[in-house]
Design an enzyme around this catalytic site. Structure first.
Site, short mmCIF file in Angstrom:
data_model
loop_
_atom_site.label_atom_id
_atom_site.label_comp_id
_atom_site.label_asym_id
_atom_site.label_seq_id
_atom_site.Cartn_x
_atom_site.Cartn_y
_atom_site.Cartn_z
N PRO A 10 0.79 -1.23 0.00
CA PRO A 10 0.00 0.00 0.00
C PRO A 10 0.82 1.28 0.00
CG PRO A 10 -0.12 -1.09 2.14
CD PRO A 10 0.54 -2.05 1.19
N ASN A 11 0.33 2.24 -0.76
CA ASN A 11 0.84 3.61 -0.87
C ASN A 11 2.14 3.73 -1.65
OD1 ASN A 11 -1.28 4.90 0.62
ND2 ASN A 11 -0.43 3.96 2.46
N ARG A 18 5.34 12.58 -2.72
CA ARG A 18 5.46 13.20 -1.41
C ARG A 18 6.59 12.53 -0.64
NH1 ARG A 18 0.27 11.95 1.40
NH2 ARG A 18 1.56 12.47 3.18
N TYR A 23 11.64 8.67 1.29
CA TYR A 23 11.58 7.55 0.34
C TYR A 23 12.39 7.78 -0.94
CZ TYR A 23 7.79 6.13 3.41
OH TYR A 23 7.06 5.76 4.52
N ASN A 74 8.17 -5.59 -0.87
CA ASN A 74 8.04 -4.42 -0.01
C ASN A 74 6.56 -4.35 0.35
OD1 ASN A 74 7.87 -2.02 1.33
ND2 ASN A 74 9.00 -0.81 -0.19
N ALA A 77 3.20 -0.68 4.77
CA ALA A 77 2.78 -0.68 6.18
C ALA A 77 2.26 -2.05 6.66
CB ALA A 77 1.73 0.40 6.40
N GLU A 98 13.06 -9.27 1.64
CA GLU A 98 12.23 -8.14 2.11
C GLU A 98 13.00 -6.85 1.83
OE1 GLU A 98 11.59 -8.28 6.34
OE2 GLU A 98 10.47 -6.39 6.36
N HIS A 100 12.83 -2.49 2.05
CA HIS A 100 12.22 -1.20 2.41
C HIS A 100 13.12 -0.09 1.92
CE1 HIS A 100 9.24 -3.18 4.80
NE2 HIS A 100 10.21 -3.93 5.31
N ARG A 107 13.21 4.93 12.36
CA ARG A 107 11.94 5.66 12.32
C ARG A 107 11.10 5.34 13.56
NH1 ARG A 107 9.30 5.12 6.60
NH2 ARG A 107 8.16 6.91 7.45
O1 CA2 Z 1 10.47 2.20 3.58
C1 CA2 Z 1 9.64 1.49 2.99
O2 CA2 Z 1 9.83 1.01 1.88
C2 CA2 Z 1 8.27 1.24 3.65
O3 CA2 Z 1 7.89 -0.10 3.36
C3 CA2 Z 1 7.32 2.23 3.01
C4 CA2 Z 1 5.93 2.24 3.63
C5 CA2 Z 1 6.01 2.35 5.16
O4 CA2 Z 1 4.72 2.22 5.72
C6 CA2 Z 1 6.93 1.30 5.77
O5 CA2 Z 1 7.01 1.49 7.17
C7 CA2 Z 1 8.33 1.39 5.17
C8 CA2 Z 1 5.13 3.44 3.07
C9 CA2 Z 1 4.91 3.35 1.57
C10 CA2 Z 1 5.01 4.67 0.88
O6 CA2 Z 1 4.14 5.63 1.42
C11 CA2 Z 1 4.13 6.89 0.88
C12 CA2 Z 1 3.20 7.77 1.44
C13 CA2 Z 1 3.12 9.06 0.97
C14 CA2 Z 1 3.94 9.47 -0.08
C15 CA2 Z 1 4.86 8.60 -0.63
C16 CA2 Z 1 4.94 7.29 -0.16
#
Ligand code: CA2
Length: 155
Positions: A10-11, A18, A23, A74, A77, A98, A100, A107
Site C-alpha cells: 500500500p501507498n 510526497r 523515500y 516491499n 505498512a 524483504e 524497504h 523511524r
Molecule cells: O520504507 C519502505 O519502503 C516502507 O515499506 C514504506 C511504507 C512504510 O509504511 C513502511 O514502514 C516502510 C510506506 C509506503 C510509501 O508511502 C508513501 C506515502 C506518501 C507518499 C509517498 C509514499
C-alpha cells in the site's frame, strides 16, 4: 525460468509525489524500469506489481508458490501489521528478500517490528531504490547457486 515476483504494498504507488526526504525521488515506474534493465543483464525475468489491498497481496504471494522462482517484497505498512502476510510467506519454498526504501529502524517504534522478516531469506532497508536492485542481484545469485549443473552425459 519462472519470473522473480517483485510485489509492492500500500501507498507505494505514491512514491515520488510526497516525502522524498524519506523515500527518495524515484517513482515506482522508474524503479520498475531500472529493475527491468538489471533483470535483462542478469538473464532473469521479473513480474513487478503494486496493490493497496492486503487480500490482493496475499493472493499474489500465493500465486508466487507456483508461478515465481523468487520473491522480492516491499509490503509497505502491512509489514508491521499483517499476520496473514506472514502466514502466506511461510507457505513459500522460494528465496524471499524483504525490501524497504527507508531504514525502518531509524523511524517510529511501530515500524521496528516486521512480520515479513521471520519468513524472509534476507532483508534490505534504508538504501532507497538501490535496495530493490541489490535484492534482485541476491535472488539471481541464490537461484544460480541452487540450479542443477547441466552436464552432458559423458562429461
Ligand atoms: O520504507 C519502505 O519502503 C516502507 O515499506 C514504506 C511504507 C512504510 O509504511 C513502511 O514502514 C516502510 C510506506 C509506503 C510509501 O508511502 C508513501 C506515502 C506518501 C507518499 C509517498 C509514499
Amino acid at each position: 525460468m519462472k519470473p522473480i515476483f517483485i510485489l509492492n504494498g500500500p501507498n507505494l504507488n505514491l512514491l515520488g509525489e510526497r516525502e522524498p526526504e524519506i523515500y527518495g525521488g524515484n517513482t515506482l515506474a522508474t524503479i520498475e524500469d531500472a529493475l527491468r534493465n538489471r533483470a535483462a543483464a542478469l538473464g532473469v525475468s521479473i513480474d513487478f506489481r503494486q496493490t493497496n489491498h492486503e487480500g490482493v497481496l496475499i493472493d499474489q504471494i500465493q500465486e508466487a508458490r507456483h508461478a515465481a522462482s523468487g520473491l522480492i517484497l516491499n509490503a509497505g505498512a502491512y509489514t508491521h501489521t499483517s499476520v496473514a502476510i506472514h502466514d502466506a510467506l511461510r507457505a513459500l519454498s522460494l528465496p524471499i528478500i524483504e525490501v524497504h526504501l527507508s531504514n525502518i529502524y531509524k523511524r517510529e517504534a511501530f515500524r521496528h517490528h516486521s512480520y515479513v522478516s521471520p519468513a524472509a531469506t534476507g532483508v534490505i532497508c534504508g538504501l532507497g531504490a538501490q535496495g530493490y536492485g541489490l535484492a534482485l542481484d541476491a535472488v539471481a545469485e541464490i537461484l544460480k547457486a541452487s540450479a542443477p549443473i547441466n552436464r552432458s552425459p559423458h562429461a
